[in-house]
Structure formats: structure tokens, C-alpha cells
Design an enzyme around this catalytic site. Structure first.
Site, PDB file in Angstrom:
ATOM      1  N   GLY A 177     -13.909  -3.426   1.243  1.00  0.00           N
ATOM      2  CA  GLY A 177     -15.272  -2.923   1.429  1.00  0.00           C
ATOM      3  C   GLY A 177     -15.697  -1.950   0.345  1.00  0.00           C
ATOM      4  O   GLY A 177     -16.832  -2.006  -0.134  1.00  0.00           O
TER       5      GLY A 177
ATOM      6  N   LYS B 140     -20.809 -17.037   1.320  1.00  0.00           N
ATOM      7  CA  LYS B 140     -22.239 -16.946   1.642  1.00  0.00           C
ATOM      8  C   LYS B 140     -23.015 -15.973   0.767  1.00  0.00           C
ATOM      9  O   LYS B 140     -22.513 -14.914   0.421  1.00  0.00           O
ATOM     10  CB  LYS B 140     -22.384 -16.478   3.090  1.00  0.00           C
ATOM     11  CG  LYS B 140     -21.912 -17.505   4.096  1.00  0.00           C
ATOM     12  CD  LYS B 140     -22.141 -16.999   5.488  1.00  0.00           C
ATOM     13  CE  LYS B 140     -21.893 -18.105   6.494  1.00  0.00           C
ATOM     14  NZ  LYS B 140     -22.071 -17.633   7.855  1.00  0.00           N
TER      15      LYS B 140
ATOM     16  N   ARG C   9       0.825  -1.216   0.000  1.00  0.00           N
ATOM     17  CA  ARG C   9       0.000   0.000   0.000  1.00  0.00           C
ATOM     18  C   ARG C   9       0.856   1.262   0.000  1.00  0.00           C
ATOM     19  O   ARG C   9       0.492   2.259  -0.636  1.00  0.00           O
ATOM     20  CB  ARG C   9      -0.927   0.010   1.228  1.00  0.00           C
ATOM     21  CG  ARG C   9      -2.106  -0.911   1.041  1.00  0.00           C
ATOM     22  CD  ARG C   9      -3.117  -0.762   2.136  1.00  0.00           C
ATOM     23  NE  ARG C   9      -4.414  -1.222   1.667  1.00  0.00           N
ATOM     24  CZ  ARG C   9      -5.345  -1.736   2.456  1.00  0.00           C
ATOM     25  NH1 ARG C   9      -5.142  -1.837   3.758  1.00  0.00           N
ATOM     26  NH2 ARG C   9      -6.497  -2.137   1.949  1.00  0.00           N
TER      27      ARG C   9
ATOM     28  N   GLY D 126     -12.397  -8.770  -0.709  1.00  0.00           N
ATOM     29  CA  GLY D 126     -12.200  -9.944   0.147  1.00  0.00           C
ATOM     30  C   GLY D 126     -11.035 -10.819  -0.270  1.00  0.00           C
ATOM     31  O   GLY D 126      -9.920 -10.338  -0.478  1.00  0.00           O
TER      32      GLY D 126
HETATM   33  P1  AMP Z   1     -15.916 -14.490   0.656  1.00  0.00           P
HETATM   34  O1  AMP Z   1     -15.142 -13.805   1.727  1.00  0.00           O
HETATM   35  O2  AMP Z   1     -17.381 -14.431   0.817  1.00  0.00           O
HETATM   36  O3  AMP Z   1     -15.458 -14.103  -0.728  1.00  0.00           O
HETATM   37  O4  AMP Z   1     -15.601 -16.043   0.843  1.00  0.00           O
HETATM   38  C1  AMP Z   1     -14.348 -16.600   0.645  1.00  0.00           C
HETATM   39  C2  AMP Z   1     -14.300 -17.925   1.331  1.00  0.00           C
HETATM   40  O5  AMP Z   1     -15.290 -18.776   0.783  1.00  0.00           O
HETATM   41  C3  AMP Z   1     -12.983 -18.639   1.149  1.00  0.00           C
HETATM   42  O6  AMP Z   1     -12.371 -18.749   2.400  1.00  0.00           O
HETATM   43  C4  AMP Z   1     -13.379 -20.009   0.611  1.00  0.00           C
HETATM   44  O7  AMP Z   1     -12.684 -21.073   1.219  1.00  0.00           O
HETATM   45  C5  AMP Z   1     -14.838 -20.099   0.971  1.00  0.00           C
HETATM   46  N1  AMP Z   1     -15.544 -21.033   0.098  1.00  0.00           N
HETATM   47  C6  AMP Z   1     -15.648 -20.988  -1.226  1.00  0.00           C
HETATM   48  N2  AMP Z   1     -16.336 -22.047  -1.689  1.00  0.00           N
HETATM   49  C7  AMP Z   1     -16.677 -22.791  -0.627  1.00  0.00           C
HETATM   50  C8  AMP Z   1     -17.409 -24.008  -0.458  1.00  0.00           C
HETATM   51  N3  AMP Z   1     -17.917 -24.658  -1.501  1.00  0.00           N
HETATM   52  N4  AMP Z   1     -17.581 -24.474   0.786  1.00  0.00           N
HETATM   53  C9  AMP Z   1     -17.064 -23.811   1.838  1.00  0.00           C
HETATM   54  N5  AMP Z   1     -16.373 -22.663   1.750  1.00  0.00           N
HETATM   55  C10 AMP Z   1     -16.174 -22.157   0.526  1.00  0.00           C
END
Ligand code: AMP
Length: 394
Positions: A374, A194, A37, A351
Site C-alpha cells: 500500500g 483493473k 521482513r 501488490g
Molecule cells: P494487481 O493486483 O492489480 O497488480 O493485479 C494483478 C493480477 O492481475 C494478477 O493476479 C494477474 O493474473 C491479473 N491479470 C493481469 N493481466 C490480466 C489479464 N489480461 N486478464 C486477467 N487478469 C489479469
């Protein structure tokens, strides 16, 4: 393109330039462990100096919750800033205009953590006025803090002639090319854990893009909504109606939804867990979906082949665990190759996306990778970013 001024538009000769930067870097044992950064913002500071301006740098560091906290002093960043700039940096805890004016015309002044007072996050007009009193011009180069309406990102911008720094300018141009005025067709790839954390983002995207590929844990909720049994996969069963609504919105807007056609399943959420690839109706009750399968990657590659623009957020599987990184890596490499050939504009961020693309070794091939978490997500949600809005119409 957004209506804002850049450093090129500003006369900075002999002026003090109050400059908001993001140097919220990781620190261990009193040393900066990753200077990315700091290195990225150095060209903006050097350009201000080159144009005869005296930069007064404002930044936050950690979450001191409105109280001074020696563990979160920006003093720790001074050696890395000096190395990146090739010149001395003067650190001030309590700035005032007289001290700034007394400093040499080519001085670089770094002000202590803006969040050491609660007035910063409250966007207190008194603090904004005080920050404005320190200089003649305001430059915002902290896109990653632009989703916050704070005194140093929003309040002060309205009190001085304001412009975007080089990083902010590059970021806004890339984002505009991806969703503002994109070269169609636009494909969005959204993965991650999620649905609940990305409902607004998915709703905004289906109204803007031609195709939306959904992967990762969140795809399981969509599969469950379509009636598939997803075993013990990560799945938000309470959000299946939301998933159905997003699919309906997509249909109404003419956006194709691409869901996994085949999946990689395992009984344990662990690296190298015994696994198999199977069809959507073959997931056993004691199995969980941890990645998309090869047919899905092939479909995604075909979608990439016809897309002119790609917006990507989130991994397609549990990419931290080998071999469940495969779909993410292969799809990212397909995008990287097309981008390198000049056929695709690819913008990614938010993320874990940066880590996933670094892992796939394609970061250098993408048009733009935003390091803003964010702010990037709020931009993908279609929300106005206060720090950017405040630069407009100046
Ligand atoms: P996010 O912060 O919402 O972008 O989520 C990223 C996280 O989602 C990572 O740590 C991945 O390991 C997790 N992830 C992606 N696909 C899956 C899955 N099928 N089951 C469980 N975790 C997952």
C-alpha cells in the site's frame, strides 16, 4: 531528497530508541514461515545497538481490530528475531519506562502488537505520548506502514527527535531516484487487473514520466476505449471515459502511452489453456486477452533501451498461469539485463509485482524492489505518506 535524519545523524549513546519496524510476517502452526521482513530490519536494530542505543521495538501484527488477540501476539516472532540478531530479545506485553531502564544497556525489547488497542489506528495523542515516554529517540524503519497515520508511525514521531532506519532510508532514496529527481527519460510500466484500483496512480504517472506502458487486464479497458473489441476479457467498460481522460492528460503532459500492439488470447482463464497470438482487431467474442504478444514485448524492450529510469508496478498478463507469464517475464528480464549493465535505474513494487519479478528471476538485478504494498502504491499516486512526512524537518 526528502529532508529527514538518519541513524548516522543521531547520538544514541545510553539512549532508549523507540523503533517502529514491520515484522508482519506469515505464520503457520505457530511458526514464522517467511522471515524476510525480520531479516531485513535486523541491520537497523544492530546499528542502534552498535551506537550504544537500547532498541524498544514497536510493530503491528495482523488485524486484531483494536482488541488483544492471542492469535496475533508478536511473541511468535521472538525466535526468528533472536536468530536474525544473534542475541536474546525480551518480549513485553505492557511496557513501562522503569522496566526498560532496568534492562541491560544492550537489551533488545519487543513490545506486544501495537494494534491491540484501538488508540493505535486512531492515532490517539495519549497513545503517542505514552510511546514517546518509553524512550529518548524515535526511529522509523517501517516504510510499509508509512501510509498510515497511526500513533506508532506518525503521532510519536512528532514527540521525540526522530530519524529513519536503514530500510526506510534505502527505500526513500530509491523512490527519490525513481520519481523525485530521476535521471530522464523515465519509463513507467503499469499492469495488473483493473484500472479502477489504479486511477490515481495512472493520473500521477502521466504527469511525471516520459512514457507509460500499460499492460495486464487494465490495458483492455484502454483498448476498449480506443474502440477495439476485447471479447470476454477482463475489462471495465464503465471506465472507458476515465481511460480516455488519462490518455488526454498524457498527451497534454507529453507522456507517450504504450498499449499492447498484439495480444495472446484464450477461451479459458486457466494454465495451459489453448491460446493464440493475434492482432488487436482479431479478438473473437468468446476469447479473452491474457497476455501481451511478442511485438508488444519488442516495443517495450526498445522503450527500455532508451530509458534511464524505470518504475514498475503490476504484471503485463495473467502471470500466474503458464504460458500467460511470457510478456511479464521477458520484459522484466530485458529490464534486469539493462539494469545489471548499469544503464538503467529500475524500481518496482506493490501488490503482485514482487511475486512477478521473483517469478522472472530478476529481483536481484533491479536497483530496488519495494516489499511495501500500500505505501508503495500511495507513493506512486503522489500522495504524501504520513509516516515519512512526520520525519521531515526534524
Ligand atoms: P494487481 O493486483 O492489480 O497488480 O493485479 C494483478 C493480477 O492481475 C494478477 O493476479 C494477474 O493474473 C491479473 N491479470 C493481469 N493481466 C490480466 C489479464 N489480461 N486478464 C486477467 N487478469 C489479469
Amino acid at each position: 531528497m526528502a529532508d529527514f535524519k538518519t541513524l548516522d545523524d543521531m547520538d544514541l549513546g545510553g539512549k532508549v530508541v523507540v523503533t517502529r519496524i514491520d515484522i508482519n510476517v506469515p505464520v503457520e502452526d505457530g511458526k514464522v514461515t517467511d522471515t524476510t521482513r525480520i531479516d531485513k530490519v535486523a541491520p537497523t536494530i544492530l546499528k542502534i545497538l552498535e551506537k550504544g542505543g537500547k532498541p524498544v521495538l514497536l510493530a503491528h501484527f495482523g488485524r486484531p481490530k483494536g482488541q488483544p488477540n492471542p492469535d496475533m501476539s508478536l511473541r511468535v516472532t521472538v525466535p526468528s528475531l533472536e536468530a536474525a540478531l544473534g542475541k536474546a530479545v525480551t518480549f513485553v506485553e505492557r511496557p513501562d519506562r522503569a522496566t526498560i531502564d532496568a534492562a541491560p544497556s544492550d537489551a533488545v525489547i519487543l513490545v506486544e502488537n501495537t494494534r491491540f488497542t484501538a488508540m493505535e489506528e486512531a492515532n490517539d495523542p495519549q497513545m503517542a505520548g505514552f510511546l514517546a515516554s518509553l524512550g529518548d529517540v524515535y526511529c522509523n524503519d517501517a516504510f510499509s506502514a508509512a501510509h498510515r497515520a497511526h500513533a506508532s508511525t506518525e503521532g510519536v514521531a512528532k514527540l521525540l527527535p526522530a530519524c529513519a532506519g536503514l530500510l526506510m532510508e534505502a527505500e526513500l532514496k530509491a523512490l527519490d531516484a525513481a520519481l523525485g529527481n530521476p535521471n530522464k527519460p523515465v519509463l513507467a510500466v503499469v499492469g495488473g487487473a483493473k484500472v479502477s484500483s489504479k486511477i490515481d496512480l495512472l493520473k500521477n504517472l502521466v504527469s511525471k514520466v516520459d512514457a507509460l506502458a500499460i499492460g495486464g487486464g487494465m490495458a483492455n479497458t484502454f483498448l476498449a476505449a480506443r474502440g477495439y473489441s476485447v471479447g470476454k476479457s477482463l475489462c471495465e467498460h464503465d471506465l472507458t471515459d476515465t481511460a480516455k481522460q488519462i490518455e488526454a492528460n498524457a498527451k497534454a503532459a507529453g507522456c507517450d502511452i504504450l498499449l499492447p500492439m498484439d495480444v495472446v488470447v484464450a477461451k479459458d482463464f486457466a494454465a495451459n489453456a489453448p491460446h493464440r497470438t493475434c492482432g488487436l482487431d482479431e479478438v473473437a467474442d468468446d476469447e479473452m486477452i491474457l497476455d501481451a504478444g511478442p511485438q508488444t514485448v519488442a516495443i517495450l524492450a526498445s522503450a527500455l533501451d532508451v530509458a534511464n529510469t524505470l518504475v514498475w508496478n503490476g504484471p503485463l498478463g495473467a502471470f500466474e498461469l503458464t504460458p500467460f507469464d511470457k510478456a511479464t517475464v521477458q520484459a522484466a528480464q530485458a529490464a534486469g539485463t539493462r539494469c545489471k549493465s548499469g544503464a538503467l535505474i529500475a524500481v518496482a513494487g506493490g501488490g503482485d509485482t514482487v511475486a512477478a519479478l521473483n517469478h522472472a528471476n530478476v529481483s536481484q538485478d533491479f536497483t530496488h524492489i519495494s516489499t511495501a504494498g500500500g505505501a508503495f502504491l500511495e507513493w506512486m499516486e503522489g500522495k504524501p505518506l504520513p509516516g515519512v512526512e512526520a520525519l521531515k524537518g526534524q
